[in-house]
Write a protein that holds these residues in place. Structure first.
Motif, PDB file in Angstrom:
ATOM      1  N   ILE A 114       7.794   3.161   2.591  1.00 25.79           N
ATOM      2  CA  ILE A 114       8.549   3.417   1.539  1.00 25.79           C
ATOM      3  C   ILE A 114       7.525   3.615   0.413  1.00 25.79           C
ATOM      4  CG2 ILE A 114      10.197   1.842   0.141  1.00 25.79           C
ATOM      5  CD1 ILE A 114      11.122   3.010   2.921  1.00 25.79           C
ATOM      6  N   LEU A 115       7.301   4.479  -0.345  1.00 25.47           N
ATOM      7  CA  LEU A 115       6.375   4.499  -1.392  1.00 25.47           C
ATOM      8  C   LEU A 115       6.873   2.839  -1.924  1.00 25.47           C
ATOM      9  CD1 LEU A 115       6.780   8.254  -2.231  1.00 25.47           C
ATOM     10  CD2 LEU A 115       4.748   7.017  -1.023  1.00 25.47           C
ATOM     11  N   PRO A 116       5.809   2.129  -2.995  1.00 28.94           N
ATOM     12  CA  PRO A 116       5.702   0.818  -3.791  1.00 28.94           C
ATOM     13  C   PRO A 116       6.350   1.520  -4.512  1.00 28.94           C
ATOM     14  CG  PRO A 116       3.272   1.826  -3.216  1.00 28.94           C
ATOM     15  CD  PRO A 116       4.298   2.665  -2.313  1.00 28.94           C
ATOM     16  N   PRO A 117       6.540   0.060  -5.715  1.00 34.63           N
ATOM     17  CA  PRO A 117       6.793   0.282  -6.987  1.00 34.63           C
ATOM     18  C   PRO A 117       5.615  -0.274  -8.130  1.00 34.63           C
ATOM     19  CG  PRO A 117       7.426  -1.837  -6.129  1.00 34.63           C
ATOM     20  CD  PRO A 117       6.979  -0.980  -5.089  1.00 34.63           C
ATOM     21  N   ARG A 118       6.182   0.601  -9.313  1.00 32.05           N
ATOM     22  CA  ARG A 118       4.285   0.717  -9.736  1.00 32.05           C
ATOM     23  C   ARG A 118       4.266  -1.087 -10.083  1.00 32.05           C
ATOM     24  NH1 ARG A 118       3.747   4.076 -14.861  1.00 32.05           N
ATOM     25  NH2 ARG A 118       3.933   5.888 -13.381  1.00 32.05           N
ATOM     26  N   GLU A 119       5.244  -1.272 -10.875  1.00 30.93           N
ATOM     27  CA  GLU A 119       5.501  -2.956 -10.810  1.00 30.93           C
ATOM     28  C   GLU A 119       6.676  -3.161 -10.090  1.00 30.93           C
ATOM     29  OE1 GLU A 119       4.878  -0.850 -14.598  1.00 30.93           O
ATOM     30  OE2 GLU A 119       7.003  -0.808 -13.962  1.00 30.93           O
ATOM     31  N   TYR A 120       5.637  -4.579  -9.327  1.00 23.95           N
ATOM     32  CA  TYR A 120       6.884  -5.395  -8.731  1.00 23.95           C
ATOM     33  C   TYR A 120       6.544  -6.462  -9.124  1.00 23.95           C
ATOM     34  CZ  TYR A 120       8.126  -7.490  -4.173  1.00 23.95           C
ATOM     35  OH  TYR A 120       9.441  -8.073  -3.089  1.00 23.95           O
ATOM     36  N   ALA A 173       1.122  -0.911  -0.521  1.00 25.74           N
ATOM     37  CA  ALA A 173       0.192  -0.026   0.178  1.00 25.74           C
ATOM     38  C   ALA A 173       0.689   1.416  -0.198  1.00 25.74           C
ATOM     39  CB  ALA A 173      -1.041   0.326   1.136  1.00 25.74           C
ATOM     40  N   ALA A 174       0.174   2.107  -0.334  1.00 30.31           N
ATOM     41  CA  ALA A 174       1.088   3.764  -0.456  1.00 30.31           C
ATOM     42  C   ALA A 174       0.448   4.686   0.498  1.00 30.31           C
ATOM     43  CB  ALA A 174       0.938   4.605  -2.262  1.00 30.31           C
ATOM     44  N   ASP A 192       6.598 -22.146  -1.516  1.00 30.21           N
ATOM     45  CA  ASP A 192       5.503 -21.648  -0.174  1.00 30.21           C
ATOM     46  C   ASP A 192       6.663 -20.255   0.802  1.00 30.21           C
ATOM     47  OD1 ASP A 192       3.978 -22.454  -0.561  1.00 30.21           O
ATOM     48  OD2 ASP A 192       3.931 -24.392   0.470  1.00 30.21           O
ATOM     49  N   LEU A 193       8.500 -20.602   0.580  1.00 29.39           N
ATOM     50  CA  LEU A 193       9.335 -20.406   1.118  1.00 29.39           C
ATOM     51  C   LEU A 193       9.503 -19.018   0.578  1.00 29.39           C
ATOM     52  CD1 LEU A 193      11.305 -19.820   3.671  1.00 29.39           C
ATOM     53  CD2 LEU A 193      12.865 -20.400   1.625  1.00 29.39           C
ATOM     54  N   ALA A 194       9.165 -18.583  -0.120  1.00 28.76           N
ATOM     55  CA  ALA A 194       9.504 -16.912  -1.405  1.00 28.76           C
ATOM     56  C   ALA A 194       7.918 -16.659  -0.394  1.00 28.76           C
ATOM     57  CB  ALA A 194       9.367 -17.720  -2.633  1.00 28.76           C
ATOM     58  N   GLU A 195       6.803 -17.261  -0.820  1.00 30.47           N
ATOM     59  CA  GLU A 195       5.573 -15.879  -0.011  1.00 30.47           C
ATOM     60  C   GLU A 195       5.956 -15.882   0.484  1.00 30.47           C
ATOM     61  OE1 GLU A 195       2.308 -14.254  -1.028  1.00 30.47           O
ATOM     62  OE2 GLU A 195       3.152 -14.574  -2.614  1.00 30.47           O
ATOM     63  N   ARG A 196       5.942 -16.328   1.477  1.00 27.14           N
ATOM     64  CA  ARG A 196       6.162 -15.913   3.278  1.00 27.14           C
ATOM     65  C   ARG A 196       6.634 -15.025   3.350  1.00 27.14           C
ATOM     66  NH1 ARG A 196       9.023 -20.450   7.184  1.00 27.14           N
ATOM     67  NH2 ARG A 196      10.699 -19.163   6.969  1.00 27.14           N
ATOM     68  N   GLU A 197       7.997 -15.294   2.562  1.00 25.95           N
ATOM     69  CA  GLU A 197       8.706 -13.708   2.987  1.00 25.95           C
ATOM     70  C   GLU A 197       8.438 -12.978   1.955  1.00 25.95           C
ATOM     71  OE1 GLU A 197      11.220 -13.676   5.367  1.00 25.95           O
ATOM     72  OE2 GLU A 197      10.696 -16.327   5.844  1.00 25.95           O
ATOM     73  N   ILE A 198       8.230 -12.990   0.565  1.00 29.69           N
ATOM     74  CA  ILE A 198       7.742 -11.743   0.484  1.00 29.69           C
ATOM     75  C   ILE A 198       6.504 -10.943   0.749  1.00 29.69           C
ATOM     76  CG2 ILE A 198       6.876 -10.832  -2.058  1.00 29.69           C
ATOM     77  CD1 ILE A 198       8.500 -13.014  -3.235  1.00 29.69           C
ATOM     78  N   LEU A 235       6.493 -10.874   3.753  1.00 37.80           N
ATOM     79  CA  LEU A 235       7.090  -9.850   5.291  1.00 37.80           C
ATOM     80  C   LEU A 235       7.924  -8.454   4.876  1.00 37.80           C
ATOM     81  CD1 LEU A 235       7.188  -9.980   7.767  1.00 37.80           C
ATOM     82  CD2 LEU A 235       9.666 -12.181   7.674  1.00 37.80           C
ATOM     83  N   PHE A 236       8.319  -8.693   3.789  1.00 36.35           N
ATOM     84  CA  PHE A 236       8.794  -7.896   3.358  1.00 36.35           C
ATOM     85  C   PHE A 236       8.183  -6.676   2.763  1.00 36.35           C
ATOM     86  CE2 PHE A 236      10.413  -5.891  -1.007  1.00 36.35           C
ATOM     87  CZ  PHE A 236      11.624  -5.053  -0.386  1.00 36.35           C
ATOM     88  N   ARG A 237       6.535  -6.661   2.174  1.00 39.97           N
ATOM     89  CA  ARG A 237       5.690  -6.124   2.192  1.00 39.97           C
ATOM     90  C   ARG A 237       5.384  -5.217   2.952  1.00 39.97           C
ATOM     91  NH1 ARG A 237       3.005 -10.526  -1.498  1.00 39.97           N
ATOM     92  NH2 ARG A 237       2.910 -10.241  -3.172  1.00 39.97           N
ATOM     93  N   GLY A 238       5.439  -6.605   4.111  1.00 40.96           N
ATOM     94  CA  GLY A 238       4.421  -5.950   6.013  1.00 40.96           C
ATOM     95  C   GLY A 238       6.101  -4.665   6.564  1.00 40.96           C
ATOM     96  N   ASP A 239       7.075  -5.090   6.141  1.00 39.44           N
ATOM     97  CA  ASP A 239       8.252  -3.963   6.794  1.00 39.44           C
ATOM     98  C   ASP A 239       8.144  -3.297   5.773  1.00 39.44           C
ATOM     99  OD1 ASP A 239       9.045  -6.003   8.442  1.00 39.44           O
ATOM    100  OD2 ASP A 239      10.933  -6.918   6.833  1.00 39.44           O
TER     101      ASP A 239
END
Length: 407
Positions: A120-126, A5-6, A102-108, A110-114
């Motif tokens: 941190i303003l989000p990228p237009r494309e992630y 979220a921005a 599953d590991l990748a999705e879990r850590e991604i 968590l990264f989004r939440g951090d």
């Protein structure tokens, strides 16, 4: 892939100042000159562990770049990848018994939440690499048609002898490049390669590894080509800034720049190659392989995320620095002081402060200088007050818009 979220960014009065950044490839600070839309690509995480403070230092640095461009009236087209299939991820999944997806999705997640907590303003494309494997294979096929690749036991390599600009991003000599190549995922000693620094574009199928069907056969992309493909698709060549940590100067950005040059015929692939410094703990660079990490998720649960952001702002983005617990305590005191000052009914005029903060950030993101200016305004406001009822609001807005700190 879903981004995060921005926040709304306040519009500030007055004139902005053009942003100057250190360009690694030019070995100097230069003024950026984006068009109406500023284009930036920042290399993302390999999600086999949680976001640490070194990651946050990098993404925070390029968040400041985007904030300065927005303050100047530019649209910002920001693209970031996630390397959601790669050897370190597969190795960690095997060690833990967790499916790599599953590991990748879990850590991604968590990264989004951090990133959201740190504003941190989000990228237009992630973009996850697993989303663009076919596109990467197509791009490798284009490189092969240009005669700059060769096949070794089913793997496709880029031939460094066909990269006339190779070495211009880093400025390193061949001896230094060979050492770093071995340390950072390369295979200089592989038998059958034409040159030790030739790099892998496509990894043919290995037993037990994830694979995709493609025009190149069954396999998966190499590391460097994924970012080149995503950047070309999203931003085109000649985009304004390619960013990442200083450990990406070589081989990642060096190889990607030559890939982009071979594909488009244009040089440079990015106008600026800009890099954030490394964060250390206990005397060594924070590294997942070493395990000497300060996780953002844990730090922000124990402390106000804005204090965590102030820890990052207190260091110049290009500096290497070491985290010690006193830094977060200092940041919490600074945050409390600033918040007390902006709750006053009036304060010292803040027009000059806004100009100073803009000037400091425009000078290669001198965030410590910007903090010092706000510190001085807050100290004056708390000790002597001031006549301007609009000043506290303006300071709140400039801290939010330019520094990303919510007061």
């Amino acid at each position: 892939m879903r981004s995060w979220a921005a926040q709304n960014v306040p519009k500030l009065p007055g004139e902005s100042i053009p942003l100057s950044l250190y360009d690694t490839s030019a070995r100097q600070v230069r003024q950026t000159d984006p068009g109406p839309t500023a284009r930036i690509y920042v290399c993302g995480i390999t999600p086999y562990d949680a976001t640490h403070l070194g990651h946050a230092n990098t993404y925070h640095a390029f968040d400041l770049v985007g904030r300065m461009w927005r303050d100047a009236g530019h649209e910002v087209h920001y693209t970031q990848n996630a390397t959601d299939v790669d050897d370190p991820l597969l190795e960690r999944a095997a060690q833990t018994g967790i499916d790599w997806r599953d590991l990748a999705e879990r850590e991604i997640e968590l990264f989004r939440g951090d990133m959201e907590a740190l504003r941190i303003l989000p990228p237009r494309e992630y973009v996850g690499v697993t989303e663009v494997v076919g596109r990467v294979a197509d791009l490798i096929a284009k490189l092969s048609a240009k005669g700059v690749t060769y096949v070794l036991d089913g793997d496709v390599y880029f031939s460094v002898s066909d990269a006339p600009k190779f070495g211009q991003v880093s400025g390193y000599d061949e001896t230094e490049m060979t050492v770093l190549f071995a340390e950072r995922g390369g295979d200089p000693g592989r038998a059958g390669k034409r040159h030790p620094l030739d790099w892998l574009l496509w990894r043919a199928e290995r037993p037990g590894e994830p694979v995709w069907e493609s025009r190149l056969g069954r396999g998966r992309p190499g590391w460097h080509i994924e970012c080149t493909a995503i950047a070309v698709d999203s931003l085109g060549s000649g985009f304004d800034v390619a960013g990442g940590g200083s450990d990406l100067i070589f081989p990642h950005h060096e190889c990607g720049a030559s890939e982009g040059h071979a594909l488009t015929g244009e040089w440079p692939f990015a106008k600026f190659y800009t890099h954030a410094g490394m964060v250390a703990l206990d005397g060594d660079k924070m590294s997942k392989s070493k395990g000497n990490l300060v996780f953002v998720s844990k730090l922000r649960l124990a402390h106000d995320p804005m204090a965590v952001r102030l820890v990052l702002l207190a260091h110049h983005y290009r500096a290497d620095w070491e985290y010690v617990p006193s830094l977060i305590a200092d940041a919490e005191r600074r945050l409390a002081t600033w918040r007390s000052a902006v709750t006053l009914s009036s304060g010292p005029r803040a027009d000059d402060l806004l100009a100073t903060v803009r000037a400091r950030l425009a000078d290669d993101l001198d965030s410590p200088g910007a903090l010092a200016a706000v510190d001085a305004w807050a100290a004056e406001a708390l000790t002597a007050g001031g006549p301007d009822p609009d000043a506290p609001r303006l300071v709140r807005d400039l801290a939010d818009a330019l520094l990303g700190v919510a007061l």
